[in-house]
Enzyme design. Structure first.
Site, PDB file in Angstrom:
ATOM      1  CG  ASP A   1      -0.219  -0.119   2.534  1.00 29.55           C
ATOM      2  OD1 ASP A   1       0.747  -0.900   2.622  1.00 29.55           O
ATOM      3  OD2 ASP A   1      -0.598   0.575   3.498  1.00 29.55           O
TER       4      ASP A   1
ATOM      5  CD  GLU B   1       2.992  -1.074   7.739  1.00 29.45           C
ATOM      6  OE1 GLU B   1       3.128  -1.052   8.969  1.00 29.45           O
ATOM      7  OE2 GLU B   1       3.163  -0.051   7.040  1.00 29.45           O
TER       8      GLU B   1
END
Ligand SMILES: [Zn+2]
Ligand SMILES: [Zn+2]
Length: 408
Positions: free
Chosen positions: A95, A153
């Site tokens: 991400d 995350e």
């Protein structure tokens, strides 16, 4: 018994290095495609598409849509006799962050207000390169390697839902490794240690309710700013007076909002902060202490309060044996004067910690800063970028960890 037909260790190292060097242009290409298309947590659709497309192209079996946008891929080595060998997982987060990129490079973010400012584009490229290399060289290891491409995350956290979706089972993962490209370390270094590498992350938000009034008539009020200021000061005593001075931790109040006019006593004050620590034995301690302090100060001043407190990520705790394995591999891969940095630690947090609570493993930092090329801005900075030479180093470390672990 090891077959005599296997190449000697030194030949093997040289072969791996040559094979991975040849991969470097693709690693850079994948990383730059990902960099141009940053996506936030659980929205990594294009990212997942690119990963799926590559895995399919290479004939690597994989499962998509795990915990929304996550992917799990499996590469199996050649088996020795009837022994299935061990299963090692390699985790990469994918991400990006809600940051407007300020770099002026050809591979700049094409998504307004989003940026790969933490290097997760690199983590994904390294994991892809490792999967490709191992799928091309199944003879170089026994057992199974599971690649975990994890969403979110940076928040709200994709590791936990992936574990709940069963990524560590079928086959059961025996150990897990993962890395973070790290601009706090120069290119050509690896930061690895056993025990705590990164901190537990907790978050709190508190509203103090006083009683507003005229700035010239404080006796008619309960001044939420005065109460709040005492709370902020008193919270500093948790680390300085309550925690063993040999233990590390942080209590930071990062936000404080109160008041609107110089002559009005504010009736509410709001604050939020973060707590960090390494020792898992402190789980629950800060939460209790923060509330005791807020309650005590408020009670003494006639104010009331509401408090929300979240334990986000536990500390990243590395297993001794797996950390030693990573260190021994890193020593052969980064043959630089700075080399392996043995006691690298940070109060930053990472949800890799949830995987490490389930199976033994090691998370480590791969130095990626190169100030001479202007590649040294810190993580989460709008001008963050890293030296892509680190990508090949990451693949080499992973491949050699697989060989070593899955042989053992
Ligand atoms: Zn980050
Ligand atoms: Zn990160």
């Amino acid at each position: 018994m090891v077959s005599t037909s296997l190449p000697s260790l030194s030949t093997n190292i040289a072969q791996i290095r040559l094979g991975i060097r040849a991969l470097q242009p693709q690693l850079v290409e994948w990383r730059r495609i990902l960099h141009q298309h940053p996506e936030l947590g659980f929205k990594e659709h294009l990212t997942a598409q690119l990963i799926t497309q590559k895995l399919t192209q290479w004939g690597i079996s994989h499962q998509t849509g795990v915990a929304q946008t996550g992917i799990v891929a499996t590469v199996t080595g050649s088996q020795m006799g009837n022994q299935p060998g061990r299963t090692l997982a390699i985790r990469a987060d994918m991400d990006a962050l809600p940051i407007q990129e300020e770099n002026q490079v050809p591979y700049c973010s094409q998504h307004d207000g989003k940026m790969h400012a933490c290097g997760h584009d690199g983590h994904t490229a390294i994991a892809l390169g490792t999967a490709y290399y191992l799928s091309q060289h199944p003879e170089s290891f026994t057992g199974t390697v599971k690649f975990i491409f994890q969403p979110a995350e940076e928040g709200p956290g994709g590791a936990k839902p992936m574990i709940e979706a069963g990524v560590l089972k079928n086959p059961q993962v025996d150990a897990i490794i993962g890395l973070h490209l790290w601009n706090n370390l120069p290119l050509g270094t690896v930061g690895v240690r056993e025990g705590a590498l990164m901190a537990a992350v907790e978050l709190f938000h508190c509203t103090i309710q006083g009683k507003g009034g005229h700035g010239a008539m404080p006796h008619q009020t309960v001044d939420s700013i005065v109460v709040g200021a005492q709370v902020v000061t008193a919270l500093q005593t948790i680390m300085s007076r309550n925690v063993n001075p040999l233990q590390a931790g942080v209590v930071t109040v990062g936000e404080f909002h109160a008041g609107r006019a110089h002559n009005v006593i504010a009736d509410t004050a709001e604050m939020s902060g973060t707590v960090r620590y390494f020792d898992p034995g402190l789980d629950g301690f800060f939460k209790a202490r923060v509330e005791q302090i807020i309650a005590g100060v408020c009670q003494s001043q006639g104010a009331s309060y509401s408090l929300d407190y979240w334990s986000l990520y536990p500390p990243v705790l590395n297993d001794r044996a797996i950390a030693q394995l990573v260190r021994s591999v890193a020593e052969t891969v980064v043959e630089t004067p700075a080399g392996v940095v043995p006691d690298c630690q940070t109060m930053g947090g990472e949800d890799m910690s949830f995987f490490l609570q389930e199976v033994p493993g090691c998370y480590f930092f791969l130095g990626s800063a190169n100030p001479d090329r202007g590649l040294a801005f810190p993580h989460h900075h709008p001008r963050f970028d890293f030296d892509e030479t680190a990508l090949g180093m990451g693949v080499e470390i992973f491949v050699r960890c697989v060989e070593k672990y899955c042989m053992g």
